[in-house]
Scaffold this motif. Structure first.
Motif, mmCIF file in Angstrom:
data_model
loop_
_atom_site.group_PDB
_atom_site.id
_atom_site.type_symbol
_atom_site.label_atom_id
_atom_site.label_comp_id
_atom_site.label_asym_id
_atom_site.label_seq_id
_atom_site.Cartn_x
_atom_site.Cartn_y
_atom_site.Cartn_z
ATOM 1 N N ASN A 147 11.184 -0.189 3.906
ATOM 2 C CA ASN A 147 10.655 -1.859 4.257
ATOM 3 C C ASN A 147 11.729 -2.472 5.676
ATOM 4 O O ASN A 147 9.988 -3.617 6.228
ATOM 5 C CB ASN A 147 11.793 -2.570 3.264
ATOM 6 C CG ASN A 147 11.724 -2.595 1.713
ATOM 7 O OD1 ASN A 147 10.487 -2.398 1.440
ATOM 8 N ND2 ASN A 147 12.070 -2.209 1.000
ATOM 9 N N GLU A 148 12.159 -1.832 5.766
ATOM 10 C CA GLU A 148 12.343 -2.630 7.979
ATOM 11 C C GLU A 148 11.262 -1.977 8.530
ATOM 12 O O GLU A 148 10.821 -2.835 9.372
ATOM 13 C CB GLU A 148 13.868 -2.119 8.103
ATOM 14 C CG GLU A 148 14.356 -1.669 9.025
ATOM 15 C CD GLU A 148 15.832 -1.758 10.132
ATOM 16 O OE1 GLU A 148 16.224 -1.463 11.303
ATOM 17 O OE2 GLU A 148 16.360 -1.091 8.602
ATOM 18 N N GLY A 149 10.681 -0.477 7.967
ATOM 19 C CA GLY A 149 9.803 -0.081 8.529
ATOM 20 C C GLY A 149 8.198 -1.179 8.875
ATOM 21 O O GLY A 149 7.516 -1.563 9.963
ATOM 22 N N ILE A 150 8.609 -1.697 7.648
ATOM 23 C CA ILE A 150 7.423 -2.776 7.780
ATOM 24 C C ILE A 150 7.314 -3.796 7.881
ATOM 25 O O ILE A 150 6.391 -4.376 8.477
ATOM 26 C CB ILE A 150 7.142 -2.457 6.001
ATOM 27 C CG1 ILE A 150 6.706 -1.264 5.329
ATOM 28 C CG2 ILE A 150 5.813 -3.894 6.271
ATOM 29 C CD1 ILE A 150 6.686 -1.285 3.882
ATOM 30 N N ALA A 151 8.276 -4.248 8.169
ATOM 31 C CA ALA A 151 9.138 -5.709 8.926
ATOM 32 C C ALA A 151 8.345 -5.119 10.723
ATOM 33 O O ALA A 151 8.219 -6.034 11.217
ATOM 34 C CB ALA A 151 9.807 -5.936 8.514
ATOM 35 N N ILE A 152 9.095 -4.461 11.067
ATOM 36 C CA ILE A 152 9.097 -4.164 12.752
ATOM 37 C C ILE A 152 7.602 -3.693 12.740
ATOM 38 O O ILE A 152 7.041 -4.010 13.807
ATOM 39 C CB ILE A 152 10.046 -2.311 12.672
ATOM 40 C CG1 ILE A 152 11.348 -2.757 12.606
ATOM 41 C CG2 ILE A 152 9.358 -2.457 13.964
ATOM 42 C CD1 ILE A 152 12.029 -1.862 12.765
ATOM 43 N N GLU A 153 7.168 -2.757 12.034
ATOM 44 C CA GLU A 153 5.350 -2.314 12.978
ATOM 45 C C GLU A 153 4.499 -3.788 12.915
ATOM 46 O O GLU A 153 3.248 -3.690 13.575
ATOM 47 C CB GLU A 153 4.722 -1.784 11.343
ATOM 48 C CG GLU A 153 5.509 -0.158 12.312
ATOM 49 C CD GLU A 153 5.202 0.098 13.363
ATOM 50 O OE1 GLU A 153 4.595 0.103 14.059
ATOM 51 O OE2 GLU A 153 6.740 1.256 14.021
ATOM 52 N N THR A 154 4.903 -4.975 11.232
ATOM 53 C CA THR A 154 4.288 -5.363 10.777
ATOM 54 C C THR A 154 4.403 -6.945 12.385
ATOM 55 O O THR A 154 3.297 -7.312 12.813
ATOM 56 C CB THR A 154 4.153 -6.036 10.667
ATOM 57 O OG1 THR A 154 3.925 -5.554 8.363
ATOM 58 C CG2 THR A 154 3.995 -7.770 10.155
ATOM 59 N N PRO B 257 0.656 -0.857 -0.082
ATOM 60 C CA PRO B 257 0.100 -0.308 0.031
ATOM 61 C C PRO B 257 1.434 1.258 -0.157
ATOM 62 O O PRO B 257 1.952 1.010 1.074
ATOM 63 C CB PRO B 257 -0.794 -0.119 1.397
ATOM 64 C CG PRO B 257 -1.215 -1.156 1.526
ATOM 65 C CD PRO B 257 0.501 -2.566 0.846
ATOM 66 N N GLN B 258 0.240 2.329 -1.097
ATOM 67 C CA GLN B 258 0.818 3.611 -0.887
ATOM 68 C C GLN B 258 1.145 3.902 0.724
ATOM 69 O O GLN B 258 2.549 4.852 0.589
ATOM 70 C CB GLN B 258 0.229 4.788 -1.673
ATOM 71 C CG GLN B 258 1.186 6.143 -2.021
ATOM 72 C CD GLN B 258 2.809 5.671 -2.946
ATOM 73 O OE1 GLN B 258 2.122 4.911 -3.896
ATOM 74 N NE2 GLN B 258 3.273 6.321 -2.377
ATOM 75 N N GLU B 259 0.211 4.581 1.098
ATOM 76 C CA GLU B 259 -0.226 4.665 2.552
ATOM 77 C C GLU B 259 1.280 4.070 3.896
ATOM 78 O O GLU B 259 1.982 4.809 4.777
ATOM 79 C CB GLU B 259 -1.212 4.310 3.136
ATOM 80 C CG GLU B 259 -2.078 4.893 2.784
ATOM 81 C CD GLU B 259 -2.610 5.002 1.656
ATOM 82 O OE1 GLU B 259 -3.740 5.137 0.758
ATOM 83 O OE2 GLU B 259 -2.267 3.384 0.962
ATOM 84 N N TRP B 260 2.120 2.779 2.970
ATOM 85 C CA TRP B 260 3.045 2.196 3.879
ATOM 86 C C TRP B 260 4.368 2.625 3.437
ATOM 87 O O TRP B 260 5.758 2.990 4.338
ATOM 88 C CB TRP B 260 3.072 0.596 3.907
ATOM 89 C CG TRP B 260 1.821 -0.107 4.519
ATOM 90 C CD1 TRP B 260 0.549 0.519 4.971
ATOM 91 C CD2 TRP B 260 1.677 -1.339 4.867
ATOM 92 N NE1 TRP B 260 -0.049 -0.042 5.361
ATOM 93 C CE2 TRP B 260 -0.013 -1.983 5.224
ATOM 94 C CE3 TRP B 260 2.589 -2.436 4.420
ATOM 95 C CZ2 TRP B 260 -0.673 -2.868 5.723
ATOM 96 C CZ3 TRP B 260 1.169 -4.069 4.347
ATOM 97 C CH2 TRP B 260 0.416 -3.820 4.836
ATOM 98 N N ARG B 261 4.409 3.435 2.304
ATOM 99 C CA ARG B 261 6.014 3.207 1.414
ATOM 100 C C ARG B 261 6.604 3.859 2.619
ATOM 101 O O ARG B 261 8.304 3.817 2.365
ATOM 102 C CB ARG B 261 5.585 3.258 0.474
ATOM 103 C CG ARG B 261 4.859 1.857 -0.499
ATOM 104 C CD ARG B 261 5.152 2.561 -1.827
ATOM 105 N NE ARG B 261 4.121 1.562 -2.038
ATOM 106 C CZ ARG B 261 3.701 1.886 -3.871
ATOM 107 N NH1 ARG B 261 3.810 2.440 -4.403
ATOM 108 N NH2 ARG B 261 2.846 0.786 -4.567
ATOM 109 N N THR B 262 6.217 5.304 3.336
ATOM 110 C CA THR B 262 7.240 6.188 3.806
ATOM 111 C C THR B 262 8.150 5.376 5.134
ATOM 112 O O THR B 262 8.781 5.723 5.388
ATOM 113 C CB THR B 262 6.498 7.489 4.587
ATOM 114 O OG1 THR B 262 4.870 6.482 5.175
ATOM 115 C CG2 THR B 262 5.452 8.100 3.321
#
Length: 494
Positions: free
Chosen positions: A432-439, A424-429
């Motif tokens: 990759n590392e931040g998406i993994a941490i928050e997931t 999702p565009q909203e996640w891209r800020t």
């Protein structure tokens, strides 16, 4: 005595040496390989693993089988939100999943893909085109909430005589790896829902990620499914070809093997201008299909391939419109899965299946972030089971959807190499590392939240009814998060 006779007869000895040299010169590695393959084929036929006709004969495939799955995930709410202590499942669901994001991307897919692709497929059905279609529960629930007209159009499409319904694991989860009984119940639930919505009960299965193993096969066989799709990867097929129908270990259920390369030529590469075969037209693709030997070619595509993954300007709809005519010109026909089983089932070949599940390849478990998420999925599911609360188990199944692994495929890669089409565009800020941490944090928060139902301080919780699990106890429990002040919410970084 024979040696002495040959020694005494020099002309005979010379002739034998010459014959040996001639024989050795003709016995090349190619000849050795041919002899070995012939012996393997003979043993396979003798043991019933291969039909008596040669498996590698030059007979052209006769049929094309297309299966497409309609799916929208339940997207996570990132960044992770704290979860209130003793919250009911409805509150946890709102904090974990992002309904606004789901609605946005659902409506985008409906406009770009679903409506035009339905119209295109429907126009082809009265001209000899056939295919199979399945729906995830998350798509059906979103359609029922946000676009009833779209669901009606899919219903009209699915009820055409040239379309066959496929049972899809409802949450698109990987629960088959952990709980085979739950998996079977989920597949039966999917069949029940298809029958209720469309009036026909599917007898063909499509597992999440096309995973398959000895246990998964026998579970589906016992559940009464006539066939299941599997991915035709070399790790599973070994030396076999994907253009044949298979069975396993004496089971009745047939295995329909997706042709990996020919499927991904459309699903993954069609609009890639760096691809050596771009632009791909229907006539050339039909030549590729017809060039296969065997029984049939199975093509598996996400429905969103048409219009979303490959937009209209890529020519994907023109390609689809022209494909049936080009296929028929080459003497091939389209079949449904049940027709393929009826036509080729008696000649199916045995396919040994591994004890461990095959199908989750590098795209899903290829990096550390994915592997960690996979472990957290198992932990969340196991702990939810301990609560005895069906609503919490349901949340854990949605957390186990394969999308949550696939969306982490870019972790560990440079930004330019990261696959972003489905992020999702909203996640891209977040990166990759931040998406993994928050997931990961979402899973940690959910697992910790389950302590309000399963905790050593309350051994009788296993006997509580669902609604009782979310009642705050009389004594304040400050031990849910170690080394953190009690705030009434769970959300500390772990």
């Amino acid at each position: 005595n024979q040696v002495l006779d040959i020694k005494a007869n020099q002309p005979r000895a010379a002739a034998m040496r010459e014959a040996a040299h001639t024989r050795a010169a003709a016995f090349t590695w190619e000849q050795i390989s041919n002899v070995l393959l012939e012996k393997v084929k003979f043993v396979a036929q003798l043991n019933g693993a291969m039909p008596q006709q040669a498996m590698y004969d030059a007979a052209q495939v006769r049929d094309i089988l297309i299966v497409t799955i309609v799916h929208q995930p339940r997207r996570l709410r990132l960044p992770a939100e704290p979860l209130p202590l003793y919250a009911p499942p409805e509150t946890l669901t709102q904090a974990i999943f992002d309904d606004a994001l789901n609605e946005k991307y659902f409506r985008q897919a409906a406009a770009a893909s679903y409506y035009p692709a339905i119209a295109q497929f429907r126009a082809l059905l009265d001209h000899g085109f056939k295919f199979a279609i399945g729906f995830s529960a998350s798509f059906l629930e979103q359609a029922q909430r946000w676009d009833e007209e779209l669901l009606d159009r899919f219903s009209d499409l699915a009820q055409h005589e040239n379309v066959e319904l496929v049972a899809v694991e409802p949450t698109r989860s990987v629960v088959a790896l952990w709980d085979i009984h739950r998996f079977v119940a989920q597949m039966r639930r999917a069949a029940d829902r298809m029958e209720a919505l469309f009036g026909t009960r599917p007898t063909i299965a499509d597992t999440t990620g096309l995973v398959m193993s000895d246990v998964v096969y026998h579970a589906l066989d016992q559940a009464g499914f006539k066939a299941s799709f599997v991915d035709g990867r070399s790790q599973l097929l070994d030396w076999r070809q994907p253009t044949h129908v298979y069975h396993h270990d004496g089971g009745q259920m047939k295995l329909l093997t997706r042709h990996l390369n020919l499927s991904e030529d459309i699903s993954a590469r069609f609009s890639d201008r760096s691809w050596s075969e771009w632009p791909l037209l229907a006539d050339r693709y039909a030549d590729w299909l017809a060039g296969n030997s065997g029984q049939l070619v199975v093509l598996g595509w996400d429905f969103e391939t048409f219009g979303e993954r490959h937009p209209v300007e890529s020519g994907i709809f023109d390609f689809l419109a022209a494909l049936p005519g080009e296929v028929h010109k080459r003497g091939l026909s389209f079949v449904t899965p049940s027709e393929a089983v009826a036509r080729y089932g008696d000649d199916s070949c045995d396919l040994p299946l591994p004890v461990t599940v095959q199908g989750l390849q590098d795209a899903f478990l290829g990096n550390k972030a994915q592997q960690t998420t996979f472990q957290l999925m198992m932990q969340a599911y196991g702990k939810a089971l301990l609560t005895g609360d069906n609503a919490l188990v349901d949340i854990s199944l949605w957390l186990a959807q394969l999308d949550n692994l696939y969306l982490l495929a870019g972790n560990g890669r440079a930004a330019a190499e990261s696959p972003t089409a489905f992020v999702p565009q909203e996640w891209r800020t977040l990166g990759n590392e931040g998406i993994a941490i928050e997931t990961h944090q979402i899973y940690h928060n959910f697992i910790a939240a389950l302590d309000s139902c399963v905790t050593p301080h309350h051994p009788d919780n296993m006997n509580k009814k669902d609604s009782q699990c979310h009642e705050q106890p009389n004594t304040k429990d400050c031990s849910l998060i170690a080394n953190e002040k009690p705030t009434g919410k769970i959300g500390g970084r772990t």
